[in-house]
Write a protein that holds these residues in place. Structure first.
Motif: not given
Length: 379
Positions: A177-178, A181, A287, A293
Motif C-alpha cells: 500500500l505504501d 505513497s 489507497i 493512514p
C-alpha cells in the motif's frame, strides 16, 4: 553484512499479542502467547521483536514468561529498542537498558534498535549520543547487532546512514500500500538502505491489519489469482520477496494467524513479477479508499489519559468509509462500537486534546482532528 540474518524471513512482532481485556493493552493472554511461541519455534522460526513501550510496557515481561524462561537462550534471537520519548538524560539510557535486561531475562540482545527515528527524535538521539552508546553495549557483549527503526523521508535516512555507517541494519515500514505513497515512501527508503548495503527488517507489512481485511472488489483480485492463499499472505510475501529484506515482522495476535503465516513462510517462495504487480495494483485501488493512514501500532494509547482505543476507532472508521461517502452515508458497525467502551475504554468524544498521542505517532497523523471528526459521526 548479511551474515547475521535469520534462516527464515518471518519474525514474531510482540506488539499486537492477544489480550484478556480488549481495553487494556497490558492484559496479554500469556497462555495463548506460549502456544504461539511453541508453534513458531517448532516450525524453525527464531526472530522475536519487542520494545520498551509495547503493550503498555508489558511486552518485555511477556517475553520472559513465554520465551526466555521456557527455552535455551541459543534457540532464539531477540530484538528490542530504546525510544527517545522516554529518555531525558544520558543516565536514562542505561536505566532503561538495564531494566530491559531484567524484564526479559535475556542476558543480552541479539538485535538492539534506536527506535522510531524521525527528524524530531533524531535530535534527542544525537544530543544524548545514543549511537555511540549503542556501540559501547555491542563492545561489552550486551548487544550483538546495532541498528535503528525509521519513520521519515528517504533524504533523512540517507543522511543518517552516511553519518552512522556503523549501524548494521535498518527497520522500515514497507508494504504494497505504501510502496509508492507520498507519506511513507516505502520504496524510496528501501532503495536508500540498499544503496548503503544495510539489510532491512520490515515492520507493518500488513499495515496494522488493513491489508488483511480488504474491500470485496480488491479481495477478489487475489482470490481470482490464487484462491488457496490467504489475503494477508500476499502482503507478507510481497515484502519478503525483496532481496535486501532479512526478516518480515508480523504482529500476530492469534494462534490462527500464527498457523497461517508460518504455513507459507516455512518454505518461502518469492512472488513472481506478475504477482508483485497484482499487489501494487491492489494497493493503488485501496489507497484511494483509505481515510486515515493509521497502522494500528498503538503507540498513542499507552499515555492516553482518557483510555481511548484510538487505532480501533480509526480502523472502524476506515472500514466504514471504503465506499464513496458521497454515494453512501457513513454507517457505524454498532456491533463493534460497544466493545471499545467495555472495561473502561473511553468514548471517542472524551478526547481532551492533550496532544500526547500526536507526539508519539510515527505516521504524524492529526489524531485530535480525526477523533473529533469520528465523534461527529458516532456520538
Amino acid at each position: 553484512m548479511m551474515d547475521f540474518k535469520p534462516k527464515k524471513k518471518l519474525g514474531f512482532g510482540l506488539m499486537r499479542m492477544p489480550l484478556l481485556n480488549p481495553s487494556d493493552e497490558a492484559s496479554v493472554d500469556v497462555e495463548q502467547v506460549c502456544k504461539m511461541v511453541d508453534m513458531f519455534l517448532e516450525r524453525g522460526f527464531t526472530y522475536f521483536d519487542t520494545a520498551w513501550m509495547y503493550h503498555d510496557f508489558n511486552s518485555e515481561n511477556v517475553v520472559k514468561a513465554a520465551l526466555v524462561d521456557r527455552y535455551p537462550r541459543n534457540n532464539f534471537t531477540l530484538a528490542t529498542k530504546l525510544h527517545g520519548e522516554y529518555i531525558k538524560t544520558k543516565e536514562d539510557r542505561n536505566r532503561i537498558f538495564n531494566e530491559q535486561l531484567r524484564k526479559t531475562g535475556a542476558s543480552f540482545f541479539d538485535y538492539y534498535l534506536i527506535h522510531g527515528i524521525d527528524e524530531e527524535l533524531l535530535e534527542i538521539y544525537e544530543k544524548l549520543d545514543c549511537f555511540n552508546w549503542l556501540l559501547e553495549k555491542k563492545r561489552a557483549g550486551l548487544v550483538k547487532h546495532a541498528g535503528f527503526s525509521f519513520h521519515d523521508t528517504p533524504e533523512l535516512l540517507d543522511e543518517i546512514l552516511t553519518k552512522h555507517p556503523e549501524m548494521e541494519f535498518v527497520q522500515l515500514m514497507i508494504n504494497y500500500l505504501d510502496w509508492n505513497s507520498e507519506w511513507v515512501q516505502s520504496r524510496a527508503c528501501y532503495e536508500v538502505a540498499v544503496k548503503h548495503g544495510k539489510p532491512v527488517t520490515v515492520m507493518e507489512p500488513v499495515r496494522g491489519g488493513t491489508l488483511a481485511n480488504l474491500p470485496q472488489d480488491i479481495e477478489m483480485l487475489f482470490k481470482e489469482k490464487d484462491p488457496a492463499m490467504s489475503i494477508p499472505s500476499w502482503a507478507i510475501r510481497f515484502v519478503a520477496s525483496l532481496d535486501n529484506v532479512m526478516v518480515v515482522l508480523s504482529g500476530m495476535s492469534s494462534i490462527a494467524q500464527m498457523e497461517d503465516n508460518t504455513s507459507y513462510m516455512e518454505n518461502f517462495k518469492a512472488l513472481s513479477e506478475d504477482e508483485k504487480k497484482l499487489c501494487l495494483k491492489a494497493g493503488e485501488k485501496l489507497i484511494s479508499k483509505l481515510a486515515i493512514p493509521c497502522t494500528g501500532c498503538s503507540y498513542c494509547t499507552s499515555g492516553c489519559p482518557m483510555k481511548i482505543s484510538i487505532p480501533k476507532y480509526f480502523k472502524m472508521y476506515n472500514e466504514n468509509t471504503f465506499d464513496d461517502l458521497e454515494e453512501k452515508e457513513w454507517s457505524v458497525k454498532y456491533e463493534d462500537y460497544p466493545q471499545l467502551l467495555e472495561n473502561g475504554g473511553g468514548k471517542v468524544a472524551d478526547c481532551i486534546a492533550c496532544g500526547q498521542c500526536e507526539g508519539v505517532c510515527p505516521q504524524h497523523i492529526t489524531i485530535i482532528e480525526n477523533l473529533k471528526m469520528i465523534a461527529r459521526h458516532i456520538e
